[in-house]
Design a protein around this motif. Sequence first.
Motif, PDB file in Angstrom:
ATOM      1  N   UNK A 100     124.602  35.704  90.638  1.00  0.00           N
ATOM      2  CA  UNK A 100     124.967  34.606  91.531  1.00  0.00           C
ATOM      3  C   UNK A 100     125.868  34.998  92.694  1.00  0.00           C
ATOM      4  N   UNK A 101     126.298  36.249  92.734  1.00  0.00           N
ATOM      5  CA  UNK A 101     127.153  36.669  93.836  1.00  0.00           C
ATOM      6  C   UNK A 101     126.679  37.975  94.486  1.00  0.00           C
ATOM      7  N   UNK A 102     126.307  38.971  93.680  1.00  0.00           N
ATOM      8  CA  UNK A 102     125.966  40.286  94.234  1.00  0.00           C
ATOM      9  C   UNK A 102     124.556  40.328  94.830  1.00  0.00           C
ATOM     10  N   UNK A 103     123.584  39.786  94.102  1.00  0.00           N
ATOM     11  CA  UNK A 103     122.192  39.866  94.546  1.00  0.00           C
ATOM     12  C   UNK A 103     121.927  38.859  95.654  1.00  0.00           C
ATOM     13  N   UNK A 104     121.299  39.320  96.716  1.00  0.00           N
ATOM     14  CA  UNK A 104     120.971  38.461  97.852  1.00  0.00           C
ATOM     15  C   UNK A 104     119.508  38.682  98.257  1.00  0.00           C
ATOM     16  N   UNK A 105     118.910  37.647  98.816  1.00  0.00           N
ATOM     17  CA  UNK A 105     117.587  37.813  99.402  1.00  0.00           C
ATOM     18  C   UNK A 105     117.733  38.539 100.735  1.00  0.00           C
ATOM     19  N   UNK A 106     116.652  39.092 101.217  1.00  0.00           N
ATOM     20  CA  UNK A 106     116.677  39.773 102.521  1.00  0.00           C
ATOM     21  C   UNK A 106     117.013  38.749 103.604  1.00  0.00           C
ATOM     22  N   UNK A 107     117.563  39.215 104.744  1.00  0.00           N
ATOM     23  CA  UNK A 107     117.951  38.284 105.812  1.00  0.00           C
ATOM     24  C   UNK A 107     116.826  37.366 106.267  1.00  0.00           C
ATOM     25  N   UNK A 108     115.596  37.892 106.361  1.00  0.00           N
ATOM     26  CA  UNK A 108     114.504  37.040 106.869  1.00  0.00           C
ATOM     27  C   UNK A 108     114.152  35.941 105.867  1.00  0.00           C
ATOM     28  N   UNK A 109     114.270  36.237 104.566  1.00  0.00           N
ATOM     29  CA  UNK A 109     114.001  35.220 103.550  1.00  0.00           C
ATOM     30  C   UNK A 109     115.105  34.177 103.549  1.00  0.00           C
ATOM     31  N   UNK A 110     116.354  34.627 103.619  1.00  0.00           N
ATOM     32  CA  UNK A 110     117.475  33.680 103.635  1.00  0.00           C
ATOM     33  C   UNK A 110     117.407  32.778 104.859  1.00  0.00           C
ATOM     34  N   UNK A 111     117.055  33.343 106.018  1.00  0.00           N
ATOM     35  CA  UNK A 111     116.986  32.551 107.246  1.00  0.00           C
ATOM     36  C   UNK A 111     115.890  31.491 107.154  1.00  0.00           C
ATOM     37  N   UNK A 112     114.715  31.885 106.661  1.00  0.00           N
ATOM     38  CA  UNK A 112     113.625  30.920 106.531  1.00  0.00           C
ATOM     39  C   UNK A 112     113.956  29.871 105.466  1.00  0.00           C
ATOM     40  N   UNK A 113     114.560  30.293 104.356  1.00  0.00           N
ATOM     41  CA  UNK A 113     114.968  29.349 103.325  1.00  0.00           C
ATOM     42  C   UNK A 113     115.933  28.316 103.867  1.00  0.00           C
ATOM     43  N   UNK A 114     116.901  28.767 104.653  1.00  0.00           N
ATOM     44  CA  UNK A 114     117.880  27.856 105.262  1.00  0.00           C
ATOM     45  C   UNK A 114     117.192  26.875 106.203  1.00  0.00           C
ATOM     46  N   UNK A 115     116.221  27.358 106.973  1.00  0.00           N
ATOM     47  CA  UNK A 115     115.490  26.486 107.895  1.00  0.00           C
ATOM     48  C   UNK A 115     114.721  25.410 107.130  1.00  0.00           C
ATOM     49  N   UNK A 116     114.065  25.798 106.034  1.00  0.00           N
ATOM     50  CA  UNK A 116     113.321  24.829 105.225  1.00  0.00           C
ATOM     51  C   UNK A 116     114.251  23.767 104.645  1.00  0.00           C
ATOM     52  N   UNK A 117     115.416  24.190 104.170  1.00  0.00           N
ATOM     53  CA  UNK A 117     116.395  23.244 103.618  1.00  0.00           C
ATOM     54  C   UNK A 117     116.851  22.273 104.703  1.00  0.00           C
ATOM     55  N   UNK A 118     117.147  22.783 105.884  1.00  0.00           N
ATOM     56  CA  UNK A 118     117.596  21.935 106.996  1.00  0.00           C
ATOM     57  C   UNK A 118     116.540  20.890 107.349  1.00  0.00           C
ATOM     58  N   UNK A 119     115.282  21.308 107.330  1.00  0.00           N
ATOM     59  CA  UNK A 119     114.207  20.376 107.706  1.00  0.00           C
ATOM     60  C   UNK A 119     113.959  19.342 106.611  1.00  0.00           C
ATOM     61  N   UNK A 120     114.179  19.717 105.346  1.00  0.00           N
ATOM     62  CA  UNK A 120     114.107  18.726 104.276  1.00  0.00           C
ATOM     63  C   UNK A 120     115.269  17.743 104.382  1.00  0.00           C
ATOM     64  N   UNK A 121     116.453  18.240 104.710  1.00  0.00           N
ATOM     65  CA  UNK A 121     117.639  17.385 104.844  1.00  0.00           C
ATOM     66  C   UNK A 121     117.454  16.357 105.972  1.00  0.00           C
ATOM     67  N   UNK A 122     116.634  16.683 106.964  1.00  0.00           N
ATOM     68  CA  UNK A 122     116.372  15.752 108.056  1.00  0.00           C
ATOM     69  C   UNK A 122     115.805  14.432 107.520  1.00  0.00           C
ATOM     70  N   UNK A 123     115.044  14.512 106.427  1.00  0.00           N
ATOM     71  CA  UNK A 123     114.438  13.317 105.841  1.00  0.00           C
ATOM     72  C   UNK A 123     115.372  12.612 104.858  1.00  0.00           C
ATOM     73  N   UNK A 124     116.506  13.231 104.558  1.00  0.00           N
ATOM     74  CA  UNK A 124     117.475  12.634 103.643  1.00  0.00           C
ATOM     75  C   UNK A 124     117.547  13.406 102.333  1.00  0.00           C
ATOM     76  N   UNK A 125     118.292  12.890 101.347  1.00  0.00           N
ATOM     77  CA  UNK A 125     118.362  13.543 100.026  1.00  0.00           C
ATOM     78  C   UNK A 125     116.952  13.725  99.466  1.00  0.00           C
ATOM     79  N   UNK A 126     116.692  14.906  98.921  1.00  0.00           N
ATOM     80  CA  UNK A 126     115.311  15.187  98.512  1.00  0.00           C
ATOM     81  C   UNK A 126     115.232  15.757  97.091  1.00  0.00           C
ATOM     82  N   UNK A 127     114.054  15.595  96.513  1.00  0.00           N
ATOM     83  CA  UNK A 127     113.721  16.174  95.209  1.00  0.00           C
ATOM     84  C   UNK A 127     112.918  17.442  95.439  1.00  0.00           C
TER      85      UNK A 127
END
Length: 320
Positions: free
Chosen positions: A46-73
């Motif tokens: 939960x602290x040492x292992x990280x995804x590659x920068x391109x995966x983290x960036x795309x993951x963050x973008x997907x989360x942001x776009x889901x948040x645009x619609x409100x709390x999500x499942x």
Amino acid sequence: MICVFFAPLPPPLSFQQVIRAAKSDSRLANNNLPPDIQKLRCRTCYEAIRFSPKIEAMGKLLVERMRFYGPYIALHLRFEKDVLAFSGCTHGLSKAEAEELRIIRENTAYWKVKDIDARQQRSKGYCPLTPKEVGIFLRALGYPQKTPIYIASGEIYGGDSHMAELRSRFPMLMSKEKLVSVEKLEPFNGHATQLAALDYIVSVESDIFIPTYSGNMARAVEGHRRFLGHRKTISPDRKSLVHLFDKMERGILKEGPKLSNRVIEIHKKLQGSPRRRRGPVSGTKGMDRFRSEESFYENPLPDCLCRRETTNLNAALVVR
């Protein structure tokens, strides 16, 4: 607050850019290990292992776009061809689809069990929920029709024909493909593990996570969410739900308050609340005993905790 701190990695490891540990998770014990080893696991996962920068960036973008619609499942929908073929589950499928899955199972050499009673599998709760069943389940829990739902999944078997019942109840079904352009997603296509990593990130960050079938990813997401503060994870009691769904198919029970009250009651204690990891089933031995333990990665408690010093006998445990 009492916490454990670790020394830096030894020199031979600290110079390496990549360390690969292939198929190691299923061979590690879950319980009765030295506390320092277990805490190291927490730091690693939960602290040492990280995804590659391109995966983290795309993951963050997907989360942001889901948040645009409100709390999500985030719905981990395992109604996929390989899962259904492996489990032998055919409920809701046509005869042609069931036969296709039987042939796949028969021709996959490393799947040892070939003859499976699909009805028995389902009655024991060993089958993933169908999209229709998921729709009924979510409505019974009280989620409104406009709830945004992210589908964390590979290709759904049967496509739109099997998704229609879920979509009729919850039209706001989202996926990677709907949230970003083909061009943005293109670098990840053809890399199943990278696509799964994107689903993992969106699932961990979701307001509610619901896995429809047990598996490595579902367990890992639930454990990560527990570590981050027991974020709400609803684990469907498939065996109990199948009993209710069968009553509906026989016309004994209908969607409405009676079904809703029953589903809510069944799942009161299946929402990711704090609890200690379950040990092996009493009376089991050898490999059966090991397999009956709850996975560390599904519930890393109490190992991934700090303990507050207090005079209260019920000392508070807080997530690190």
